[in-house]
Design an enzyme around this catalytic site. Structure first.
Site, PDB file in Angstrom:
ATOM      1  N   THR A 104       0.783  -1.322   0.017  1.00 29.66           N
ATOM      2  CA  THR A 104      -0.105   0.049  -0.018  1.00 29.66           C
ATOM      3  C   THR A 104       0.740   1.223   0.083  1.00 29.66           C
ATOM      4  O   THR A 104       0.241   2.367  -0.226  1.00 29.66           O
ATOM      5  CB  THR A 104      -1.066  -0.106   1.373  1.00 29.66           C
TER       6      THR A 104
ATOM      7  N   TYR B 209      20.199  -3.107 -16.553  1.00 34.07           N
ATOM      8  CA  TYR B 209      19.250  -2.430 -17.697  1.00 34.07           C
ATOM      9  C   TYR B 209      20.384  -2.262 -18.920  1.00 34.07           C
ATOM     10  O   TYR B 209      19.924  -2.581 -20.169  1.00 34.07           O
ATOM     11  CB  TYR B 209      18.638  -1.123 -17.300  1.00 34.07           C
TER      12      TYR B 209
ATOM     13  N   GLU C  29      31.476  -5.106 -10.116  1.00 33.17           N
ATOM     14  CA  GLU C  29      32.000  -3.670  -9.760  1.00 33.17           C
ATOM     15  C   GLU C  29      33.269  -3.463  -8.793  1.00 33.17           C
ATOM     16  O   GLU C  29      33.117  -4.678  -7.856  1.00 33.17           O
ATOM     17  CB  GLU C  29      30.810  -2.561  -9.455  1.00 33.17           C
TER      18      GLU C  29
ATOM     19  N   HIS D  28      42.772  -0.809   9.318  1.00 36.55           N
ATOM     20  CA  HIS D  28      43.675  -1.876   9.080  1.00 36.55           C
ATOM     21  C   HIS D  28      43.052  -3.235   9.008  1.00 36.55           C
ATOM     22  O   HIS D  28      43.265  -4.053   8.202  1.00 36.55           O
ATOM     23  CB  HIS D  28      44.643  -1.880  10.350  1.00 36.55           C
TER      24      HIS D  28
END
Lengths: 287, 383, 383, 287
Positions: free
Chosen positions: D17, D159, D209, D246
């Site tokens: 909703t 896409y 990536e 580190h």
């Protein structure tokens, strides 16, 4: 030969350098118990009555093949001590301290049961197999080797009932304190099953008390047991305990009173003793 | 540790649950001011640590400041089921549309926390649940499990709660459960939880009990003003470090374990003896603790004799014997004392006890100790 | 959110870990007072949100109040690795016996929290661990698992720590892990943890990072004075609700996803174009957000053109188009803007964008958008 | 025929909703996805584009035999929504929201994997099986049915890559966004295995990536795969990300950079594309 604590038991004491831990270690050793090591973090290299101290439980398991522990930790540290023992692979954990937070006891119970660990306590005197050894704080002179298994929620009453068994020449195979706290690691039912399987036990005495439903819950096991069971409930005339709100009342239902316990136990086939002194007489009849 | 109603409601506010508008007062003179602050019809509720105060006349309405003051005066003079009224909660009178029950406690049987919900609330809740068990919603959780709002929503499906009400009730339940865990509670009960005609949902009562053994890590509660819950002697017992319950007899009883103590009470009753108290030391006996315990028992007055029932397991019988001896030599000179002491180091203890002039039982038989006690009492009666 | 050293040390104190005596000052004039309060030799440490400040001259000792003031004056005038010094931590000089490394972070690979310990600490820790991997103690825990002190004690067995030291180190590690979970941290590092010659164990430095996405439930951190960590434009970007990094080129770049943005930067670089920034909108595009983003990008000055690379998935292309149009009509009148916009509702968006006078790419090809951009720039150069 | 989202998929939308939830529901329906119900607590009885709304997930499972969910919850509520779906027995959970606390994502990942649930996200566009349906927020017009499986960490790049695949006549069997967050429910490796088993997929494109090590971790699967894999890494020239202390550096070791990823992937047998536009050309060679 006994349950839980046998000649194969190789134990450590967690909190061995404390006031209570050290004196009780001495008494366990004097009773002939195999205490191979102790643990107090930061105290590695010391000895207590000749027992070497280590920083962590895992090392004692690796070095000595330990399979049982008696824990003397302050109440707030009991949970960590239990988890350390369980994580190190120990399958019999005796939790002596009183006043452990109930939430901690619940966590301990959950983990112990999931991992197949027998945890006695919190607030247990421990377990003694007379003549074999004792893991706990019970006075050794109160017990004698024999054929009756004793399961008790109360430490002191287990001493008293053993007195009667000794007087009448029975003696005990093992005496097990499941712990006096509302939530404990094992139930009366669990120990009953062990005694039923134990070749050296001919009858079992349950020393129960009012409150909770551990006695009622044992009835299913009593029904299918081959060995006779005698049950006693302390607190028949004791003042009623605190009500745990409506929620407690709803959960508890009819259980908890001496009447309820005695009725359910008798119905399941247990013989009822109203005084501890009656127990030897009943034993004579059923054995 | 059991909270008074107003303390319980403060706690509910802390965890985000609404309660009626209310003011706590400590004297009748504060009543009309409290009325003004609330600004509508009120009820005055005696703050006593015991149930059933409504039937005992501890809850009264007032429609104006003057009546409030009169009612307050009346209530402050009262004693309700044995407790003097020292505080009143002045609270808005509620216009109730519907009452609900919500409670959480620990099921010691399974070691789980149990949440309970019923679409009716109030004093008759236990009866309702007995008659209509299907109206009780119960969810049990292991310590490793959380109770999530969606479980409550699923459990309440078809129970007649919809739209925002369903969401709000689930949220209240989840907040309660979360607080129950976080604050080491043993009971958290809202009965009734009231749906008011103006749309609010408020806890009309609050029962909160905290695990005494966890107070060390629950600053919120350990810092709370200590409630005058127990008899002053029970409070002193707490300071000494023993469990203590007042009974109505005349024999002082000290035992080194709860089971042993209960058993001793049973045996005494069987023999027609009436204990004046139930005092259990636990596993930390020192000479001082026993000495203090004897003093506490005697403070009750009217004590005909003392029975001390001890095992030396984790407890040191030598410490105990020294404590008895010290008491004997200072304040407990005349009262007959029967001591049963067996276990570790019993011989050394017996020596001390013999020199203290007490009646000594050197076997485990509590029955024998009671026989001896009877004999002493009847000798005493005979003069 | 990354804490400055002094904030990190305040946090360590909160969770029960000792730090050196120290005073934070905001002006040189406070330095001698700080020296007096500490009452022994000190070091003054520039509070900048970046590593390597020691080598950059941001840490200086002072043996007396006068020197402290002089050193403070010098440091407050400095810029360290791009950050102006606005606060100094004046701290007792430490007499160090031994340095240790302890750190916790999230292993995104496994989704576990990873505790690390090394019996040596300091700036060379990564080298040490590479050369002597056996000196690193590593414990990984799923969210459902706690890290308990005994596990740390077991893991440190045979590493040369004994008696109280072992207990204290285990306790510090457990406290760190507990805090890491409770406070939604992403890094908690003490390097070095110093064993001092006087027996104390103190955290000589503290690196604390909190999950920005969890600040809503971490009041302790959300209430902390906001650290001047980012470039002011990056801060503004945070307020707008976009991710923003300053780069050193002259083409403004706005993309509707991080991957797409990185890809666009790669392609631009391949073509010899240099982005002035990296701005990624995430999934909450509104007209205002795009309008604000264009304004932010232009504020950089020296912007030759703007490339806007959008997909309409969860983002509304119509909102985006309206944002571009608004910017075009108010402040972004002259700069060439190339927009690539495809996805849901692309036709409506194209209509708006066409009316806004931008260069429009109606296919998915980012490469084409960059070709168009190049062409526009070279036309512009030619005049 | 596709992975994860097939003709057997019967989905709900949690948070149906909301502003985003409702419009995305419309677009999923328009794409032909079987959305049988929605859940928003307190909104039972309403409908959203004809889809009935319920208060809890369990009821939708009981009524409609639902087996997948798309979650549009605010970030702070995502964890509860995921647990509700998992507890109700749903085995495919698509978590759209961004900005979920990483601790919550870790809990979600742990529970999902223990319970055998495929969880995409947080911060995922979802999964689309072109021509079959879409569970998520990707624009349907960017995809075409075909034989190439796509696995992406980035929504927008998935896409773009599909655009190239469509242009050159390949199309996609399924396009799966594992989620852009540091911790997600499934790894690239998991999805690779599904594509390898899928009869309708002939090659797989990984759109990775910089950062993290999901690409490197996929190399073991790539090595044993029967189907060709083409890998692309975005961020070759992107500014370096924040150092995670580190501790982060020690954990990460050499992984995370574009160089590392490309080297490891190529070594495992993947073909490397430096631009997305190269992908169709490589596909022509390997198919």
């Amino acid at each position: 030969m006994a349950i839980l604590l046998t000649y194969e038991t190789r134990a450590i004491v967690q909190g061995i350098t404390g006031r209570v831990g050290s004196i009780q270690t001495r008494w366990m050793l004097e009773y002939g118990t195999k205490i191979l090591a102790g643990v107090t973090p930061g105290r590695k290299g010391e000895t207590v009555y000749g027992v070497p101290v280590f920083d962590d439980v895992k090392e004692t398991v690796e070095r000595f093949g330990v399979n049982a522990t008696v824990i003397f930790a302050p109440p707030f540290a009991a949970k960590d001590a239990v988890f350390e023992a369980i994580d190190a692979g120990i399958k019999l954990v005796v939790v002596i301290p009183e006043h452990v937070p109930i939430a901690d006891a619940m966590e301990m119970r959950e983990v112990a049961r999931k991992r197949g660990v027998v945890m006695l306590g919190p607030t247990t005197p421990g377990v003694i197999s007379p003549g074999v050894g004792k893991l706990g704080i019970m006075p050794g002179n109160m017990f004698k080797p024999g054929k009756v298994g004793v399961i008790s929620r109360s430490g002191t009453l287990s001493y008293e009932v053993s007195g009667y068994l000794n007087d009448e020449g029975f003696g005990e195979s093992s005496v097990v304190g499941i712990g006096a706290d509302p939530v404990t690691g094992v139930d009366i039912a669990d120990i009953l099953e062990m005694f039923d399987r134990d070749n050296d036990t001919e009858a079992v005495v349950i020393v129960g008390e009012i409150g909770g439903s551990r006695e009622e819950d044992a009835s299913a096991v009593i029904r299918r047991m081959r060995k006779p069971v005698i049950a006693f409930i302390a607190g028949r005339l004791a003042p009623p305990g605190k009500r745990m709100g409506h929620a407690g009342a709803i959960i508890q239902g009819e259980t908890g009173s001496a009447d309820s316990k005695l009725r359910v136990l008798e119905d399941a086939g247990a013989k009822i003793a109203f005084k501890l002194s009656e127990i030897p007489k009943i034993l004579r009849k059923v054995l | 540790m059991r909270l008074l109603e107003y303390q319980g409601k403060d706690f509910l506010k802390l965890i985000g649950i609404d309660v009626p508008e209310g003011v706590v007062i400590s004297a009748p003179s504060e009543a009309s001011g409290a009325f003004e602050r609330i600004g509508k019809k009120v009820v005055l509720k005696a703050q006593v640590p015991i149930g059933g105060r409504g039937k005992a006349g501890g809850i009264k309405p007032a429609d104006d400041p003057k009546t409030a003051q009169e009612v307050a005066s009346e209530l402050f003079g009262k004693e309700i089921r044995g407790f003097k009224v020292k505080k009143l909660l002045v609270e808005e009178a509620l216009d109730i549309a519907r009452e609900i029950y919500m409670g959480i406690t620990i099921d010691t049987r399974s070691g789980k926390r149990t949440f309970m919900f019923c679409d009716a609330g109030g004093m008759d809740i236990e009866e309702i649940v007995k008659l209509f068990p299907e109206r009780l919603v119960r969810i049990d959780k292991y310590p490793s499990e959380a109770l999530r709002e969606y479980e409550i929503r699923s459990a309440l499906r078809g129970k007649g709660f919809e739209r925002e009400l369903l969401v709000k009730l689930s949220h209240i339940a989840a907040s309660m459960f979360d607080a129950f865990v976080r604050y080491d509670l043993t009971i958290l009960e809202i009965n009734p939880l009231c749906l008011l005609k103006d749309g609010r949902i408020v806890a009309a009562d609050a029962k909160v009990e905290v695990d005494d053994n966890a107070l060390f890590r629950q600053e919120y509660f350990s810092k709370l003003e200590k409630v005058d819950v127990e008899d002053y002697m029970e409070r002193e017992a707490k300071e000494i470090g023993v469990s203590y319950v007042v009974l109505d007899g005349d024999i002082g009883l000290i035992s080194s374990g709860a089971g042993l103590g209960m058993y001793t009470v049973d045996l005494m009753a069987d023999e027609g003896l009436r204990p004046a108290n139930f005092l259990e030391t636990g596993g930390g006996i020192t000479a001082k603790l026993i000495n203090d315990s004897i003093r506490l028992v005697l403070r009750r007055g009217n004590i005909k004799a003392i029975l001390i029932n001890l095992y030396g397991g984790v407890n040191s019988l030598i410490e105990a014997a020294n404590g008895v001896k010290q008491a004997r030599e200072s304040f407990a000179k005349d009262v007959p004392i029967v001591v049963k002491a067996v276990g570790n180091q019993q011989e050394e203890a017996w020596e001390i006890l013999s020199s203290a002039g007490v009646h000594l039982i050197k076997t485990f038989h509590t029955e024998k100790a009671i026989d001896l006690l009877k004999e002493i009492l009847s000798q005493k009666e005979r003069g």
